[in-house]
Design a protein around this motif. Structure first.
Motif, PDB file in Angstrom:
ATOM      1  N   ASN A  17       0.993  -1.239  -0.421  1.00  0.00           N
ATOM      2  CA  ASN A  17       0.120  -0.249  -0.122  1.00  0.00           C
ATOM      3  C   ASN A  17       0.984   1.557   0.341  1.00  0.00           C
ATOM      4  OD1 ASN A  17      -2.323   1.292   0.477  1.00  0.00           O
ATOM      5  ND2 ASN A  17      -2.315   1.182   2.521  1.00  0.00           N
ATOM      6  N   ILE A  18       0.585   2.007  -0.531  1.00  0.00           N
ATOM      7  CA  ILE A  18       1.327   3.680  -0.898  1.00  0.00           C
ATOM      8  C   ILE A  18      -0.087   4.308  -0.907  1.00  0.00           C
ATOM      9  CG2 ILE A  18       2.588   4.770  -2.509  1.00  0.00           C
ATOM     10  CD1 ILE A  18       4.488   2.008  -2.838  1.00  0.00           C
ATOM     11  N   PHE A  19      -0.174   5.154   0.185  1.00  0.00           N
ATOM     12  CA  PHE A  19      -0.962   6.082   0.106  1.00  0.00           C
ATOM     13  C   PHE A  19      -0.740   7.311   0.188  1.00  0.00           C
ATOM     14  CE2 PHE A  19       0.435   3.846   3.932  1.00  0.00           C
ATOM     15  CZ  PHE A  19       0.385   5.612   4.573  1.00  0.00           C
ATOM     16  N   THR A  20      -1.352   8.421   0.360  1.00  0.00           N
ATOM     17  CA  THR A  20      -1.701   9.786   0.830  1.00  0.00           C
ATOM     18  C   THR A  20      -2.397   9.965   2.235  1.00  0.00           C
ATOM     19  OG1 THR A  20      -0.542  10.467  -1.139  1.00  0.00           O
ATOM     20  CG2 THR A  20      -1.267  11.984   0.326  1.00  0.00           C
ATOM     21  N   PHE A  21      -1.671   9.839   3.468  1.00  0.00           N
ATOM     22  CA  PHE A  21      -2.833  10.744   4.097  1.00  0.00           C
ATOM     23  C   PHE A  21      -2.005  11.910   5.018  1.00  0.00           C
ATOM     24  CE2 PHE A  21      -3.810   9.926   9.173  1.00  0.00           C
ATOM     25  CZ  PHE A  21      -4.780  10.142   8.933  1.00  0.00           C
ATOM     26  N   ASN A  22      -2.991  12.666   5.409  1.00  0.00           N
ATOM     27  CA  ASN A  22      -2.427  14.161   5.850  1.00  0.00           C
ATOM     28  C   ASN A  22      -1.440  14.994   4.840  1.00  0.00           C
ATOM     29  OD1 ASN A  22      -5.250  14.292   7.392  1.00  0.00           O
ATOM     30  ND2 ASN A  22      -4.017  13.234   9.056  1.00  0.00           N
ATOM     31  N   GLU A  23      -1.288  14.375   3.379  1.00  0.00           N
ATOM     32  CA  GLU A  23      -1.145  15.555   2.303  1.00  0.00           C
ATOM     33  C   GLU A  23       0.705  14.698   3.066  1.00  0.00           C
ATOM     34  OE1 GLU A  23      -0.669  19.341   3.484  1.00  0.00           O
ATOM     35  OE2 GLU A  23      -1.943  20.001   1.471  1.00  0.00           O
ATOM     36  N   GLU A  24       0.879  13.538   3.726  1.00  0.00           N
ATOM     37  CA  GLU A  24       2.292  13.321   3.835  1.00  0.00           C
ATOM     38  C   GLU A  24       2.098  11.106   3.301  1.00  0.00           C
ATOM     39  OE1 GLU A  24       4.837  13.782   5.753  1.00  0.00           O
ATOM     40  OE2 GLU A  24       4.425  15.708   5.593  1.00  0.00           O
ATOM     41  N   VAL A  25       3.148  10.988   2.156  1.00  0.00           N
ATOM     42  CA  VAL A  25       2.983   9.882   1.803  1.00  0.00           C
ATOM     43  C   VAL A  25       3.155   8.522   2.399  1.00  0.00           C
ATOM     44  CG1 VAL A  25       4.211   8.127  -0.465  1.00  0.00           C
ATOM     45  CG2 VAL A  25       3.595  11.322  -0.774  1.00  0.00           C
ATOM     46  N   GLY A  26       2.802   7.793   2.249  1.00  0.00           N
ATOM     47  CA  GLY A  26       3.169   5.963   3.291  1.00  0.00           C
ATOM     48  C   GLY A  26       3.295   5.475   2.528  1.00  0.00           C
ATOM     49  N   HIS A  27       4.204   4.408   2.690  1.00  0.00           N
ATOM     50  CA  HIS A  27       4.304   2.639   1.636  1.00  0.00           C
ATOM     51  C   HIS A  27       4.258   2.351   3.259  1.00  0.00           C
ATOM     52  CE1 HIS A  27       6.877   1.564  -1.217  1.00  0.00           C
ATOM     53  NE2 HIS A  27       5.614   0.234  -0.709  1.00  0.00           N
ATOM     54  N   GLU A  28       3.437   0.888   3.163  1.00  0.00           N
ATOM     55  CA  GLU A  28       3.012  -0.180   3.792  1.00  0.00           C
ATOM     56  C   GLU A  28       2.790  -1.966   3.107  1.00  0.00           C
ATOM     57  OE1 GLU A  28       0.456   2.172   6.672  1.00  0.00           O
ATOM     58  OE2 GLU A  28      -0.793   0.552   5.205  1.00  0.00           O
ATOM     59  N   ILE A  29       3.344  -2.658   4.192  1.00  0.00           N
ATOM     60  CA  ILE A  29       3.980  -3.830   3.287  1.00  0.00           C
ATOM     61  C   ILE A  29       2.885  -4.514   4.805  1.00  0.00           C
ATOM     62  CG2 ILE A  29       4.507  -6.482   2.802  1.00  0.00           C
ATOM     63  CD1 ILE A  29       5.447  -3.632   0.874  1.00  0.00           C
ATOM     64  N   VAL A  30       1.445  -5.349   3.975  1.00  0.00           N
ATOM     65  CA  VAL A  30       0.436  -5.549   5.122  1.00  0.00           C
ATOM     66  C   VAL A  30      -0.122  -7.221   4.753  1.00  0.00           C
ATOM     67  CG1 VAL A  30      -1.833  -4.405   5.794  1.00  0.00           C
ATOM     68  CG2 VAL A  30      -0.331  -3.361   4.705  1.00  0.00           C
ATOM     69  N   GLN A  31       0.288  -7.453   5.896  1.00  0.00           N
ATOM     70  CA  GLN A  31       0.060  -8.905   6.030  1.00  0.00           C
ATOM     71  C   GLN A  31      -1.888  -8.967   6.876  1.00  0.00           C
ATOM     72  OE1 GLN A  31       2.384 -11.972   6.268  1.00  0.00           O
ATOM     73  NE2 GLN A  31       3.153 -10.466   4.228  1.00  0.00           N
ATOM     74  N   VAL A  32      -2.572  -9.503   5.929  1.00  0.00           N
ATOM     75  CA  VAL A  32      -4.435 -10.086   6.002  1.00  0.00           C
ATOM     76  C   VAL A  32      -4.115 -11.742   6.681  1.00  0.00           C
ATOM     77  CG1 VAL A  32      -6.329  -9.374   4.849  1.00  0.00           C
ATOM     78  CG2 VAL A  32      -4.183  -8.032   4.359  1.00  0.00           C
ATOM     79  N   TYR A  33      -5.168 -11.075   7.670  1.00  0.00           N
ATOM     80  CA  TYR A  33      -5.389 -12.173   8.759  1.00  0.00           C
ATOM     81  C   TYR A  33      -7.041 -12.054   8.396  1.00  0.00           C
ATOM     82  CZ  TYR A  33      -1.130 -13.901   8.997  1.00  0.00           C
ATOM     83  OH  TYR A  33       0.194 -14.191   9.791  1.00  0.00           O
ATOM     84  N   ASP A  34      -7.625 -13.278   8.490  1.00  0.00           N
ATOM     85  CA  ASP A  34      -9.186 -13.900   9.621  1.00  0.00           C
ATOM     86  C   ASP A  34      -9.058 -14.249  10.409  1.00  0.00           C
ATOM     87  OD1 ASP A  34     -11.486 -13.268   9.891  1.00  0.00           O
ATOM     88  OD2 ASP A  34     -12.109 -14.433   8.173  1.00  0.00           O
ATOM     89  N   ALA A  35      -9.637 -13.638  11.269  1.00  0.00           N
ATOM     90  CA  ALA A  35      -9.231 -14.577  13.143  1.00  0.00           C
ATOM     91  C   ALA A  35     -11.112 -14.919  13.980  1.00  0.00           C
ATOM     92  CB  ALA A  35      -8.045 -14.110  14.057  1.00  0.00           C
ATOM     93  N   ASP A  36     -11.341 -15.588  14.774  1.00  0.00           N
ATOM     94  CA  ASP A  36     -12.135 -15.552  15.046  1.00  0.00           C
ATOM     95  C   ASP A  36     -12.022 -14.987  17.004  1.00  0.00           C
ATOM     96  OD1 ASP A  36     -13.984 -17.191  13.592  1.00  0.00           O
ATOM     97  OD2 ASP A  36     -12.789 -19.114  14.064  1.00  0.00           O
ATOM     98  N   PHE A  37     -12.740 -14.480  17.684  1.00  0.00           N
ATOM     99  CA  PHE A  37     -12.962 -13.704  18.770  1.00  0.00           C
ATOM    100  C   PHE A  37     -13.350 -14.483  19.881  1.00  0.00           C
ATOM    101  CE2 PHE A  37     -14.089  -9.568  16.513  1.00  0.00           C
ATOM    102  CZ  PHE A  37     -12.518  -8.541  17.817  1.00  0.00           C
ATOM    103  N   VAL A  38     -12.938 -14.937  20.843  1.00  0.00           N
ATOM    104  CA  VAL A  38     -12.296 -16.125  22.084  1.00  0.00           C
ATOM    105  C   VAL A  38     -14.246 -15.609  22.671  1.00  0.00           C
ATOM    106  CG1 VAL A  38     -12.264 -16.543  24.251  1.00  0.00           C
ATOM    107  CG2 VAL A  38     -10.671 -16.244  22.970  1.00  0.00           C
TER     108      VAL A  38
END
Length: 148
Positions: free
Chosen positions: A75-96
């Motif tokens: 993910n390369i994005f702009t938030f509040n005029e600042e450029v950010g770059h993330e590598i995002v691991q995505v999961y699904d899970a269950d709540f206890v």
């Protein structure tokens, strides 16, 4: 966000039927709301699953299990005029604690004490562009998993 740094993050969608769990964010420069699954940064020496369990414990004070890896989104994005770059691991899970599946809206807490809204929303609200889901590419990953 630290300028010039690629962040390693982990998030979890906590899918139930046709809905996912998201936190509401706001870009004050663009004047736009966006929605992102809960999670956070992966610390040095920490596995993404460990980071996810820690972040959920810190943000909403509960435990999770049955973590299922869905994929990775860059993910390369702009938030509040600042450029950010993330590598995002995505999961699904269950709540206890099953009450996290029945509550429509509750509060999360950042490490600095600031609170934020967390809600369960239908995936269709993101698919029809009514609401914006981030990181970009997450909706495609969810659709991919639904077609398996």
């Amino acid at each position: 966000m630290k300028k010039g740094i690629i962040r390693a993050l982990v998030i979890c969608i906590f899918q139930k039927d046709d809905s996912i769990l998201v936190a509401e964010g706001y870009d004050s420069v663009k004047g736009e709301y966006f929605y992102r699954p809960i999670g956070g940064g992966i610390e040095y020496g920490e596995k993404s699953t460990e980071a996810l369990m820690r972040e959920v414990r810190e943000e909403i004070e509960t435990e999770i299990f049955n973590l299922t890896y869905l994929g990775t989104v860059e993910n390369i994005f702009t938030f509040n005029e600042e450029v950010g770059h993330e590598i995002v691991q995505v999961y699904d899970a269950d709540f206890v604690d099953s009450t996290f599946y029945t509550e429509a809206l509750f509060e999360g807490k950042e490490s600095d004490g600031n609170t934020f809204k967390i809600m369960r929303l239908p995936i269709s609200r993101f698919q029809n562009d009514e609401l914006r889901l981030v990181p970009k590419g997450l909706l495609d990953l969810i659709k991919e998993q639904q077609n398996c």
